[in-house]
Design a protein around this motif. Sequence first.
Motif, PDB file in Angstrom:
ATOM      1  N   ALA A 182       0.842  -1.199   0.000  1.00 21.24           N
ATOM      2  CA  ALA A 182       0.000   0.000   0.000  1.00 21.24           C
ATOM      3  C   ALA A 182       0.872   1.243   0.000  1.00 21.24           C
ATOM      4  O   ALA A 182       1.792   1.375   0.816  1.00 21.24           O
ATOM      5  CB  ALA A 182      -0.933   0.008   1.207  1.00 21.24           C
ATOM      6  N   HIS A 183       0.581   2.163  -0.879  1.00 22.28           N
ATOM      7  CA  HIS A 183       1.370   3.383  -1.043  1.00 22.28           C
ATOM      8  C   HIS A 183       1.396   4.206   0.243  1.00 22.28           C
ATOM      9  O   HIS A 183       2.467   4.627   0.712  1.00 22.28           O
ATOM     10  CB  HIS A 183       0.771   4.200  -2.192  1.00 22.28           C
ATOM     11  N   GLU A 184       0.225   4.433   0.847  1.00 15.58           N
ATOM     12  CA  GLU A 184       0.136   5.326   1.997  1.00 15.58           C
ATOM     13  C   GLU A 184       0.807   4.749   3.240  1.00 15.58           C
ATOM     14  O   GLU A 184       1.225   5.503   4.133  1.00 15.58           O
ATOM     15  CB  GLU A 184      -1.335   5.640   2.307  1.00 15.58           C
ATOM     16  N   GLN A 185       0.911   3.439   3.317  1.00 16.07           N
ATOM     17  CA  GLN A 185       1.561   2.854   4.490  1.00 16.07           C
ATOM     18  C   GLN A 185       3.062   3.138   4.499  1.00 16.07           C
ATOM     19  O   GLN A 185       3.694   3.097   5.557  1.00 16.07           O
ATOM     20  CB  GLN A 185       1.284   1.354   4.557  1.00 16.07           C
ATOM     21  N   LEU A 202      -5.301   4.615   9.310  1.00 15.96           N
ATOM     22  CA  LEU A 202      -5.511   5.123   7.958  1.00 15.96           C
ATOM     23  C   LEU A 202      -6.871   4.653   7.476  1.00 15.96           C
ATOM     24  O   LEU A 202      -7.189   3.461   7.536  1.00 15.96           O
ATOM     25  CB  LEU A 202      -4.429   4.612   7.008  1.00 15.96           C
ATOM     26  N   ALA A 203      -7.670   5.576   6.975  1.00 16.54           N
ATOM     27  CA  ALA A 203      -9.018   5.214   6.527  1.00 16.54           C
ATOM     28  C   ALA A 203      -8.992   4.390   5.259  1.00 16.54           C
ATOM     29  O   ALA A 203      -9.801   3.470   5.088  1.00 16.54           O
ATOM     30  CB  ALA A 203      -9.853   6.469   6.320  1.00 16.54           C
ATOM     31  N   ALA A 204      -8.081   4.695   4.352  1.00 22.14           N
ATOM     32  CA  ALA A 204      -8.074   4.013   3.057  1.00 22.14           C
ATOM     33  C   ALA A 204      -6.664   4.004   2.483  1.00 22.14           C
ATOM     34  O   ALA A 204      -5.863   4.894   2.758  1.00 22.14           O
ATOM     35  CB  ALA A 204      -9.034   4.705   2.081  1.00 22.14           C
ATOM     36  N   THR A 205      -6.383   2.980   1.692  1.00 24.11           N
ATOM     37  CA  THR A 205      -5.077   2.876   1.040  1.00 24.11           C
ATOM     38  C   THR A 205      -5.258   2.665  -0.458  1.00 24.11           C
ATOM     39  O   THR A 205      -6.306   2.208  -0.924  1.00 24.11           O
ATOM     40  CB  THR A 205      -4.266   1.694   1.602  1.00 24.11           C
ATOM     41  N   THR A 206      -4.207   3.005  -1.184  1.00 24.23           N
ATOM     42  CA  THR A 206      -4.148   2.732  -2.615  1.00 24.23           C
ATOM     43  C   THR A 206      -2.942   1.831  -2.876  1.00 24.23           C
ATOM     44  O   THR A 206      -2.014   1.766  -2.065  1.00 24.23           O
ATOM     45  CB  THR A 206      -4.023   4.031  -3.427  1.00 24.23           C
TER      46      THR A 206
END
Length: 429
Positions: free
Chosen positions: A57-60, A418-422
């Motif tokens: 996951a990018h945001e992680q 985090l609410a959502a990941t991409t």
Amino acid sequence: MAAARTAADGDVVRWIDANAVRPARIDAEGPVDDLGALRRIVGGAKVVGLGEPSHGAHEQVTVRHRVIRYLVERMGFRTVAWEESWGSGVAVDRYVVSGEGDAREVVSRMGFQWRGEAMLGLVRWMREFNRGRPAHDRVRFVGADVMELRAIPFDEVTRYVRDVAPGRLAELRRHLDPIAYRGTPEDHFRWYFGQSEEARKGFAEDARAVVALVTSLPEGPSRIGREDAVRHARSILGFYESYVERLEDVAAPVRDRHIARILTEWQGRTGHRVAYGAANVHTTASPRVTWRFPPDPVPKEDKTMAGGHLRAHYGRSYVSIGTVSHAGRILGGWENGPPSVFTVPPPGPALVDHTLGQARHRDYLLDLRAKAPEPVRRWLRGPATMRIIGTAYDVARDADYTMRVPSWSAGFDAVLHLAATTPTRLLPR
């Protein structure tokens, strides 16, 4: 029981809403003053574990990059350690310290789950931070894992023995040649897993002999330092020991003992404060962790992982900050060829992820040691089950991807939600 749990969840959510700190952004850009709560959470810790609930996951990666920026820029941390092979980490470290080479090339040779834009951003930032700084004040990078091999440890062990004890080079070759690196991580895996179980045990014995030989040698005239040569040899041993071990049979997996040793040796050697990024299952401070990764039908129960070793070694000077993702998309499935994008649904009510996701803020940092009323303290003291996804994922079995710690607050000092990941944005090949 359900009604009682609902009431307790209400108390917990109200407490989260009162104590959660919302970051201005979850990418790595801009000022990092929004993360000032980290100063209280981290305190004087020597090592901070920065966990993630899944790879891909990018945001992680970007949110950990942001946290690392705060730890480095505001709190004096000077090592970034990662769930990456020791040998690959050496190549990254040499780039961020010296600037020699190309950042994109270095990142493209890391483990497959890290070959993305977010990791490239972290490596480039480290290089820019180091530019013009004296050697003692540069940020270093450490590959704190042993699950893949690279050529560097083999080449530099050989160079060290040739330089300081050439009369023992033939002895080294007897043990190093049978376990030699096969060109790429993928080539080496194919070769290794094509060998018999008996042969693999023999490889581990050869690797132990290499460590024994190198550690028996004194410091000598070589461009390879003795500490580096010994660590190179131990990283080779870590690979061969990890893959002959049956996790079901051991209380403390050898892989995580190697991880903890890499980190404690490096921290002791440099005196640096260290930020260590890896999966939550490795970074949790809990002395016992149970997890399940489908399609493996056997859960791994009550294991002491790297973070448990670090808490035993450092006490409260090891701080564990977990990360939870509510839902989104990830990139995974490398074991079966080219990776694919998977959609991860919201967590079920049995997971702490679900409770954390009921809070007012979508993305937030929460100090699990903040003052709390008794119902919340009971929740924090109690066991916690959370989602953990490796590099493979099957949405039909989402509920089976779990890790469990006997005490939520003993396992983690703080949590990033985090609410959502991409999906990871892979570098072009």
